[in-house]
Design a protein around this motif. Structure first.
Motif, short mmCIF file in Angstrom:
data_model
loop_
_atom_site.label_atom_id
_atom_site.label_comp_id
_atom_site.label_asym_id
_atom_site.label_seq_id
_atom_site.Cartn_x
_atom_site.Cartn_y
_atom_site.Cartn_z
N LYS A 139 0.82 -1.21 0.00
CA LYS A 139 0.00 0.00 0.00
C LYS A 139 0.85 1.27 0.00
CE LYS A 139 -3.35 2.58 2.73
NZ LYS A 139 -2.39 3.62 3.14
N THR A 198 -1.73 7.16 2.02
CA THR A 198 -2.99 7.77 1.58
C THR A 198 -3.36 8.91 2.52
OG1 THR A 198 -4.03 6.01 2.86
CG2 THR A 198 -4.03 5.75 0.46
N THR A 250 -5.72 10.74 4.96
CA THR A 250 -6.91 10.57 5.80
C THR A 250 -7.57 11.93 5.83
OG1 THR A 250 -5.89 8.85 7.13
CG2 THR A 250 -7.74 10.01 8.11
N ARG A 281 -9.17 18.85 3.80
CA ARG A 281 -9.09 17.95 2.64
C ARG A 281 -10.44 17.82 1.95
NH1 ARG A 281 -3.94 16.86 1.12
NH2 ARG A 281 -2.70 15.96 2.81
N ASN A 312 -6.19 2.98 6.43
CA ASN A 312 -5.44 2.05 7.27
C ASN A 312 -6.32 1.50 8.39
OD1 ASN A 312 -3.48 3.28 5.67
ND2 ASN A 312 -1.91 2.73 7.16
N HIS A 364 5.55 6.37 6.95
CA HIS A 364 5.25 7.80 6.85
C HIS A 364 3.99 8.06 6.01
CE1 HIS A 364 6.86 7.91 2.75
NE2 HIS A 364 7.90 7.23 3.17
N GLY A 365 3.59 9.33 5.98
CA GLY A 365 2.40 9.72 5.24
C GLY A 365 2.72 10.08 3.80
N THR A 366 1.87 10.93 3.23
CA THR A 366 1.95 11.24 1.80
C THR A 366 2.97 12.35 1.48
OG1 THR A 366 0.17 12.84 2.04
CG2 THR A 366 -0.47 10.60 1.48
N VAL A 367 3.65 12.84 2.49
CA VAL A 367 4.68 13.89 2.37
C VAL A 367 4.12 15.08 1.57
CG1 VAL A 367 7.19 14.16 2.36
CG2 VAL A 367 6.22 11.90 2.03
N ARG A 410 3.92 18.35 1.96
CA ARG A 410 4.69 19.57 1.70
C ARG A 410 5.57 19.41 0.44
NH1 ARG A 410 9.01 22.38 2.86
NH2 ARG A 410 10.17 20.53 3.51
N HIS A 411 6.18 18.23 0.31
CA HIS A 411 7.02 17.97 -0.87
C HIS A 411 6.17 17.92 -2.14
CE1 HIS A 411 10.53 16.00 1.60
NE2 HIS A 411 9.88 16.90 2.31
N ASN A 414 12.58 10.91 0.31
CA ASN A 414 13.21 9.60 0.50
C ASN A 414 12.23 8.48 0.15
OD1 ASN A 414 14.66 7.40 1.37
ND2 ASN A 414 15.20 8.28 3.36
P1 NAP Z 1 4.14 12.76 6.57
O1 NAP Z 1 3.62 12.62 5.22
O2 NAP Z 1 4.73 11.53 7.18
O3 NAP Z 1 5.26 13.91 6.55
C1 NAP Z 1 5.66 14.68 7.65
C2 NAP Z 1 7.03 15.25 7.40
O4 NAP Z 1 8.02 14.25 7.64
C3 NAP Z 1 7.27 15.70 5.97
O5 NAP Z 1 6.79 16.99 5.74
C4 NAP Z 1 8.76 15.57 5.86
O6 NAP Z 1 9.44 16.63 6.53
C5 NAP Z 1 9.04 14.31 6.66
N1 NAP Z 1 8.95 13.08 5.83
C6 NAP Z 1 8.04 12.09 5.94
N2 NAP Z 1 8.31 11.12 5.06
C7 NAP Z 1 9.40 11.52 4.37
C8 NAP Z 1 10.13 10.94 3.30
N3 NAP Z 1 9.80 9.76 2.77
N4 NAP Z 1 11.19 11.62 2.81
C9 NAP Z 1 11.54 12.81 3.35
N5 NAP Z 1 10.89 13.40 4.35
C10 NAP Z 1 9.82 12.75 4.87
O7 NAP Z 1 3.02 13.27 7.58
P2 NAP Z 1 1.97 14.47 7.45
O8 NAP Z 1 2.53 15.58 6.62
O9 NAP Z 1 1.54 14.71 8.82
O10 NAP Z 1 0.74 13.85 6.67
C11 NAP Z 1 0.49 14.05 5.29
C12 NAP Z 1 -0.70 13.20 4.88
O11 NAP Z 1 -0.36 11.82 5.05
C13 NAP Z 1 -1.95 13.45 5.70
O12 NAP Z 1 -3.03 13.70 4.83
C14 NAP Z 1 -2.16 12.17 6.49
O13 NAP Z 1 -3.52 11.86 6.58
C15 NAP Z 1 -1.43 11.15 5.68
N6 NAP Z 1 -0.85 10.02 6.44
C16 NAP Z 1 -0.97 8.79 5.89
C17 NAP Z 1 -0.39 7.69 6.47
C18 NAP Z 1 -0.54 6.34 5.82
O14 NAP Z 1 -1.17 6.23 4.78
N7 NAP Z 1 0.03 5.32 6.40
C19 NAP Z 1 0.37 7.85 7.65
C20 NAP Z 1 0.51 9.14 8.19
C21 NAP Z 1 -0.09 10.23 7.56
P3 NAP Z 1 9.90 17.99 5.84
O15 NAP Z 1 8.66 18.60 5.27
O16 NAP Z 1 10.48 18.76 6.97
O17 NAP Z 1 10.89 17.66 4.77
#
Ligand code: NAP
Ligand code: MG
Length: 416
Positions: free
Chosen positions: A79, A82, A84, A89, A103, A313-316, A318-319, A332
């Motif tokens: 998977k 995605t 949430t 959103r 999830n 991690h989530g969908t990143v 900001r990137h 990454n």
């Molecule tokens: P996130 O996507 O995990 O990212 C948070 C921060 O962590 C990013 O802004 C980045 O920091 C850093 N990061 C995370 N993964 C990275 C990677 N592979 N490479 C480089 N840096 C990484 O969490 P979020 O921004 O809180 O959530 C974004 C969306 O993801 C939300 O809509 C949430 O619902 C969803 N989410 C989904 C899952 C899942 O499907 N399992 C889990 C968690 C969140 P910098 O910006 O400082 O570079």
């Protein structure tokens, strides 16, 4: 052996993997990983479900349920992260409603336990010097504080736990506290069936990865509540005693405070089964202790042995917004790639196709070597030792892995 454009032969898969595509930056990475690191080498057999938020909305989230059912049928899924949806959103994607976390939905259908495991690379040293092997956290994802009833007490009085049997027989009562001043009270519960599933999933994982298993609680204090967890774990371990001996692994129950102290001094290489709250706290401690979210993998294991792999991690987001503006990104892809290799290796193991397992391992080694050679994304550049001055773009990192993988496969190393 299937031929690919007349070029190198590609690996053939026996049974399909359930593929769940997702959102934002991880969706971009998903396509790149498939195209550059998988399709040139493997004739992918997939049963695709697109969990992209607009498609979940279009199907009234039926696609998520279908994906979960498919994992039950096929045994292995991979998977992408995605969204949430929250209120923002709902507006951003013009959704019918804020659909639940995919999830959460998948976990409920598979009755699974989530295991998080860090990927160890030599040049990203853990904060804790003794950690040389991964510490895997298995977190119970049902009940306790997360499904509790709370009350604010503002006057003197008696707080009790009352159980009223459905058959009308006499209620059971236990005094919590005789309040003489204001305070707080909370009621929590768990279910034997859920605890047993959790224990079974941890045992399945420990036997598969051949790692020692820890389970921790505070049964000296919560004699009935934590005592029940300890007893159910003991029973399930007892039933698999011969398998543990054969695998050369051990099971230890310890008090949570003892476990924390030992974990910090241990070299790693064990599965730590944690109760819901402990797992919530400890998985974040372990994740940051090992380095980066981009290096943390996650697998959902059901008690009947179904496996769903993903990045932790989530969908990143900001990137992704940077990417949409046409700016270069440095995301990454390691954990996403390891989600694929986890699923491919598991498929190969279940199907009896060792060449697929070998390919997955070759890809994992290519990723680790790429990072260890100093080609890293921004998240690792600052914490790497020695530090890396020039970090790679999202594309550059995947491209470098592809080159290494091609060399390995071309040289017939570990493959075919
Ligand atoms: P996130 O996507 O995990 O990212 C948070 C921060 O962590 C990013 O802004 C980045 O920091 C850093 N990061 C995370 N993964 C990275 C990677 N592979 N490479 C480089 N840096 C990484 O969490 P979020 O921004 O809180 O959530 C974004 C969306 O993801 C939300 O809509 C949430 O619902 C969803 N989410 C989904 C899952 C899942 O499907 N399992 C889990 C968690 C969140 P910098 O910006 O400082 O570079
Ligand atoms: Mg947490």
């Amino acid at each position: 052996m299937a031929m690919h454009g007349g070029a190198a032969p590609r690996l053939v898969m026996k049974n399909p993997i359930v593929e769940m595509d997702g959102d934002e930056m991880t969706r971009v990475i998903w396509a790149m990983v498939k195209k550059q690191l998988l399709e040139p080498f493997v004739d992918l057999k997939l049963e695709p479900y697109d969990l992209h938020l607009p498609n979940r909305d279009r199907t009234d989230d039926a696609v998520t349920l279908q994906a979960a059912e498919a994992i039950k049928r096929l045994g292995v899924g991979v998977k992408c992260a995605t969204i949430t949806p929250n209120d923002e959103r709902v507006t951003e994607y013009k959704l019918k409603k804020a659909w639940p976390s995919p999830n959460g939905t998948i976990r409920a259908i598979l009755d699974g336990t989530v295991f998080r495991k860090p990927i160890i690379v030599r040049n990203v040293p853990p904060m804790i010097r003794s950690w040389v092997k991964p510490i895997i956290i298995g977190r119970h994802a049902y009940g306790d504080m997360y499904k509790s009833a709370e009350m604010r007490i503002r006057q003197p009085g008696k707080a009790e736990v009352v159980f009223t049997p459905a058959d009308g027989s006499e209620s059971q009562r236990v005094l919590i506290h005789e309040f003489t001043a204001s305070g707080i009270v909370r009621g929590v519960h768990n279910l034997d069936g859920s605890i047993r599933s959790f224990a079974k999933a941890c045992i399945t994982y420990a036997l598969h990865d051949k790692v020692n298993m820890w389970f921790s609680g505070k049964d000296t204090i919560a004699k009935i509540y934590h005592g029940a967890f300890r007893e159910i774990f003991r029973q399930e371990i007892e039933a698999r005693k011969a398998d543990f001996e054969k695998a050369g692994i051990t099971y230890s129950y310890m008090l949570i405070d003892d476990a924390v102290a030992r974990a910090v001094r241990a070299p790693g290489g064990f599965l730590w089964a944690c109760m819901n709250y402990d797992g919530d706290v400890m998985s974040d401690m372990i994740a940051s202790g090992f380095g980066s979210l981009g290096l943390m993998t996650s697998v959902l294991v059901s008690p009947d042995g179904h496996f769903e792999y993903e990045a932790a991690h989530g969908t990143v987001q900001r990137h992704y917004y940077q990417h949409q503006k046409g700016e270069a990104t440095s995301t990454n892809s390691t954990a996403t790639i390891f989600a694929w290799t986890g699923a491919l290796a598991k498929r190969g193991e279940l199907d009896g196709t060792p060449d697929l397992v070998a390919f997955a391992r070759a890809l994992e080694e290519s990723v680790v070597e790429t990072i260890e050679s100093g080609t890293v994304t921004k998240d690792l550049a600052s914490i790497a030792a020695p530090p890396v001055a020039q970090y790679a773009t999202t594309e550059g990192f995947i491209g470098a892995i592809g080159e290494r993988l091609s060399q390995r496969v071309g040289a017939g190393l570990a493959l075919l």
